[in-house]
Design a protein around this motif. Structure first.
Motif, PDB file in Angstrom:
ATOM      1  N   LYS A  61      -0.692  -1.511   5.624  1.00 29.47           N
ATOM      2  CA  LYS A  61       0.629  -1.913   6.129  1.00 29.47           C
ATOM      3  C   LYS A  61       1.599  -2.248   4.989  1.00 29.47           C
ATOM      4  O   LYS A  61       2.674  -2.778   5.219  1.00 29.47           O
ATOM      5  CB  LYS A  61       0.513  -3.146   7.035  1.00 29.47           C
ATOM      6  N   PHE A  62       1.223  -1.931   3.754  1.00 30.75           N
ATOM      7  CA  PHE A  62       2.062  -2.272   2.609  1.00 30.75           C
ATOM      8  C   PHE A  62       3.367  -1.483   2.574  1.00 30.75           C
ATOM      9  O   PHE A  62       4.233  -1.756   1.760  1.00 30.75           O
ATOM     10  CB  PHE A  62       1.300  -2.083   1.297  1.00 30.75           C
ATOM     11  N   ASP A  63       3.542  -0.518   3.474  1.00 23.83           N
ATOM     12  CA  ASP A  63       4.802   0.207   3.572  1.00 23.83           C
ATOM     13  C   ASP A  63       5.797  -0.522   4.488  1.00 23.83           C
ATOM     14  O   ASP A  63       6.935  -0.084   4.642  1.00 23.83           O
ATOM     15  CB  ASP A  63       4.574   1.624   4.075  1.00 23.83           C
ATOM     16  N   GLN A  64       5.405  -1.653   5.045  1.00 28.22           N
ATOM     17  CA  GLN A  64       6.254  -2.439   5.939  1.00 28.22           C
ATOM     18  C   GLN A  64       7.199  -3.336   5.143  1.00 28.22           C
ATOM     19  O   GLN A  64       6.850  -3.834   4.073  1.00 28.22           O
ATOM     20  CB  GLN A  64       5.394  -3.320   6.851  1.00 28.22           C
ATOM     21  N   LYS A  65       8.371  -3.575   5.688  1.00 25.96           N
ATOM     22  CA  LYS A  65       9.317  -4.498   5.070  1.00 25.96           C
ATOM     23  C   LYS A  65       8.877  -5.920   5.390  1.00 25.96           C
ATOM     24  O   LYS A  65       8.801  -6.300   6.557  1.00 25.96           O
ATOM     25  CB  LYS A  65      10.733  -4.233   5.566  1.00 25.96           C
ATOM     26  N   ALA A  66       8.586  -6.699   4.346  1.00 26.62           N
ATOM     27  CA  ALA A  66       8.076  -8.054   4.559  1.00 26.62           C
ATOM     28  C   ALA A  66       8.520  -9.033   3.482  1.00 26.62           C
ATOM     29  O   ALA A  66       8.068 -10.159   3.457  1.00 26.62           O
ATOM     30  CB  ALA A  66       6.548  -8.030   4.630  1.00 26.62           C
ATOM     31  N   ILE A  67       9.416  -8.609   2.593  1.00 31.86           N
ATOM     32  CA  ILE A  67       9.938  -9.477   1.542  1.00 31.86           C
ATOM     33  C   ILE A  67      11.456  -9.472   1.677  1.00 31.86           C
ATOM     34  O   ILE A  67      12.081  -8.413   1.771  1.00 31.86           O
ATOM     35  CB  ILE A  67       9.558  -8.970   0.126  1.00 31.86           C
TER      36      ILE A  67
END
Length: 109
Positions: A61-67
């Motif tokens: 899921k590291f392609d998700q916007k989370a920062i």
């Protein structure tokens, strides 16, 4: 607190997402927690006011916007943040390089 359309929970003390725990000039990101899909300035804020069921972001899921950059409000993907140079690729605001010490609290590294 709200930046753009994003709500940041926890004891936020300024408009760049600094909190009562981390509030140096460089502490200007918020992290969306995988477990509750909610932005908090840090892991301690999430412990105090979060969902109570902390889960880290899985690698797939590291392609998700989370920062969220507290300076310009731009959302970054986890990959962009982890592979970056401790600054926002949009506005060039510096991020705290010591946040890397806490990566395992947020991401399955």
């Amino acid at each position: 607190m709200k930046i753009n359309e994003h709500i940041i929970k926890g004891p936020v003390i300024d408009q760049e997402t600094r909190c009562t725990h981390y509030h140096t000039e460089l502490d200007r990101i918020a992290i969306k927690f995988y477990c509750c899909q909610t932005y908090f300035p840090c892991h301690l804020c999430h412990e105090e006011a979060g969902c109570g069921e902390t889960q880290v972001w899985p690698q797939d899921k590291f392609d998700q916007k989370a920062i969220l950059c507290g300076a310009c409000g731009k959302e970054l993907t986890i990959n962009t943040y982890l592979k970056g140079t401790n600054k926002c690729p949009t506005c060039q605001a510096a991020f705290n390089p010591n946040c890397k010490l806490h990566e395992k609290l947020y991401f399955a590294i």
